[in-house]
Design a protein around this motif. Structure first.
Motif, PDB file in Angstrom:
ATOM      1  N   LYS A  64       0.856  -1.176   0.000  1.00 56.54           N
ATOM      2  CA  LYS A  64       0.000   0.000   0.000  1.00 56.54           C
ATOM      3  C   LYS A  64       0.897   1.233   0.000  1.00 56.54           C
ATOM      4  O   LYS A  64       1.865   1.307   0.746  1.00 56.54           O
ATOM      5  N   ILE A  65       0.550   2.191  -0.843  1.00 56.42           N
ATOM      6  CA  ILE A  65       1.275   3.455  -0.891  1.00 56.42           C
ATOM      7  C   ILE A  65       0.342   4.548  -0.378  1.00 56.42           C
ATOM      8  O   ILE A  65      -0.789   4.677  -0.852  1.00 56.42           O
ATOM      9  N   ALA A  66       0.809   5.306   0.615  1.00 60.26           N
ATOM     10  CA  ALA A  66       0.025   6.384   1.202  1.00 60.26           C
ATOM     11  C   ALA A  66       0.835   7.668   1.124  1.00 60.26           C
ATOM     12  O   ALA A  66       2.046   7.653   1.347  1.00 60.26           O
ATOM     13  N   ASN A  67       0.170   8.777   0.796  1.00 65.51           N
ATOM     14  CA  ASN A  67       0.898  10.044   0.814  1.00 65.51           C
ATOM     15  C   ASN A  67       1.001  10.542   2.254  1.00 65.51           C
ATOM     16  O   ASN A  67       0.377  10.000   3.160  1.00 65.51           O
ATOM     17  N   ILE A  68       1.810  11.532   2.482  1.00 73.22           N
ATOM     18  CA  ILE A  68       2.081  12.011   3.838  1.00 73.22           C
ATOM     19  C   ILE A  68       0.805  12.465   4.538  1.00 73.22           C
ATOM     20  O   ILE A  68       0.582  12.139   5.705  1.00 73.22           O
ATOM     21  N   HIS A  69      -0.063  13.179   3.836  1.00 71.99           N
ATOM     22  CA  HIS A  69      -1.308  13.666   4.445  1.00 71.99           C
ATOM     23  C   HIS A  69      -2.167  12.490   4.906  1.00 71.99           C
ATOM     24  O   HIS A  69      -2.679  12.482   6.024  1.00 71.99           O
ATOM     25  N   GLU A  70      -2.314  11.481   4.055  1.00 72.51           N
ATOM     26  CA  GLU A  70      -3.092  10.295   4.414  1.00 72.51           C
ATOM     27  C   GLU A  70      -2.445   9.573   5.596  1.00 72.51           C
ATOM     28  O   GLU A  70      -3.135   9.110   6.508  1.00 72.51           O
ATOM     29  N   ALA A  71      -1.124   9.492   5.605  1.00 79.45           N
ATOM     30  CA  ALA A  71      -0.420   8.824   6.694  1.00 79.45           C
ATOM     31  C   ALA A  71      -0.648   9.544   8.021  1.00 79.45           C
ATOM     32  O   ALA A  71      -0.804   8.900   9.058  1.00 79.45           O
ATOM     33  N   LYS A  72      -0.676  10.882   7.983  1.00 77.91           N
ATOM     34  CA  LYS A  72      -0.906  11.632   9.211  1.00 77.91           C
ATOM     35  C   LYS A  72      -2.318  11.422   9.734  1.00 77.91           C
ATOM     36  O   LYS A  72      -2.518  11.309  10.939  1.00 77.91           O
ATOM     37  N   THR A  73      -3.289  11.371   8.840  1.00 81.29           N
ATOM     38  CA  THR A  73      -4.674  11.249   9.285  1.00 81.29           C
ATOM     39  C   THR A  73      -5.075   9.822   9.620  1.00 81.29           C
ATOM     40  O   THR A  73      -6.003   9.619  10.396  1.00 81.29           O
ATOM     41  N   GLN A  74      -4.385   8.824   9.061  1.00 82.13           N
ATOM     42  CA  GLN A  74      -4.764   7.432   9.288  1.00 82.13           C
ATOM     43  C   GLN A  74      -3.604   6.585   9.801  1.00 82.13           C
ATOM     44  O   GLN A  74      -3.489   5.405   9.471  1.00 82.13           O
ATOM     45  N   LEU A  75      -2.768   7.171  10.637  1.00 80.94           N
ATOM     46  CA  LEU A  75      -1.577   6.478  11.117  1.00 80.94           C
ATOM     47  C   LEU A  75      -1.921   5.191  11.857  1.00 80.94           C
ATOM     48  O   LEU A  75      -1.283   4.160  11.646  1.00 80.94           O
ATOM     49  N   SER A  76      -2.933   5.210  12.710  1.00 82.76           N
ATOM     50  CA  SER A  76      -3.286   4.015  13.477  1.00 82.76           C
ATOM     51  C   SER A  76      -3.651   2.854  12.559  1.00 82.76           C
ATOM     52  O   SER A  76      -3.226   1.715  12.775  1.00 82.76           O
ATOM     53  N   LYS A  77      -4.438   3.116  11.522  1.00 78.23           N
ATOM     54  CA  LYS A  77      -4.833   2.066  10.579  1.00 78.23           C
ATOM     55  C   LYS A  77      -3.628   1.549   9.797  1.00 78.23           C
ATOM     56  O   LYS A  77      -3.513   0.356   9.543  1.00 78.23           O
ATOM     57  N   LEU A  78      -2.724   2.447   9.420  1.00 82.78           N
ATOM     58  CA  LEU A  78      -1.531   2.025   8.691  1.00 82.78           C
ATOM     59  C   LEU A  78      -0.631   1.163   9.573  1.00 82.78           C
ATOM     60  O   LEU A  78      -0.057   0.183   9.102  1.00 82.78           O
ATOM     61  N   ILE A  79      -0.533   1.513  10.847  1.00 86.31           N
ATOM     62  CA  ILE A  79       0.270   0.720  11.772  1.00 86.31           C
ATOM     63  C   ILE A  79      -0.326  -0.675  11.929  1.00 86.31           C
ATOM     64  O   ILE A  79       0.384  -1.672  11.899  1.00 86.31           O
ATOM     65  N   GLU A  80      -1.649  -0.751  12.072  1.00 86.12           N
ATOM     66  CA  GLU A  80      -2.307  -2.047  12.188  1.00 86.12           C
ATOM     67  C   GLU A  80      -2.057  -2.896  10.945  1.00 86.12           C
ATOM     68  O   GLU A  80      -1.812  -4.100  11.036  1.00 86.12           O
ATOM     69  N   SER A  81      -2.115  -2.271   9.777  1.00 82.03           N
ATOM     70  CA  SER A  81      -1.860  -2.996   8.529  1.00 82.03           C
ATOM     71  C   SER A  81      -0.428  -3.509   8.477  1.00 82.03           C
ATOM     72  O   SER A  81      -0.177  -4.640   8.065  1.00 82.03           O
ATOM     73  N   ALA A  82       0.517  -2.687   8.911  1.00 86.34           N
ATOM     74  CA  ALA A  82       1.920  -3.102   8.912  1.00 86.34           C
ATOM     75  C   ALA A  82       2.138  -4.260   9.877  1.00 86.34           C
ATOM     76  O   ALA A  82       2.864  -5.206   9.575  1.00 86.34           O
ATOM     77  N   LEU A  83       1.495  -4.202  11.038  1.00 88.97           N
ATOM     78  CA  LEU A  83       1.626  -5.284  12.011  1.00 88.97           C
ATOM     79  C   LEU A  83       1.010  -6.578  11.490  1.00 88.97           C
ATOM     80  O   LEU A  83       1.435  -7.668  11.864  1.00 88.97           O
TER      81      LEU A  83
END
Length: 52
Positions: free
Chosen positions: A2-21
């Protein structure tokens, strides 16, 4: 992957962390250019001390 831009990463960091885990590879990009990869942290094993 998954590729996320910086703005998306800032607003959805928790979801991205869960996906990475969960094992998904997350790339954070700026203006469409990949900058960093979000991966789970893994502690390095401590060296064994003989006779301990």
């Amino acid at each position: 992957m998954k590729i996320a831009n910086i703005h998306e990463a800032k607003t959805q960091l928790s979801k991205l962390i869960e996906s990475a885990l969960a094992g998904e590879e997350i790339i954070i990009a700026k203006s469409g250019k990949p900058l960093v990869k979000l991966i789970p942290y893994q502690e390095e094993p401590k060296p064994r001390i003989p006779g301990g």
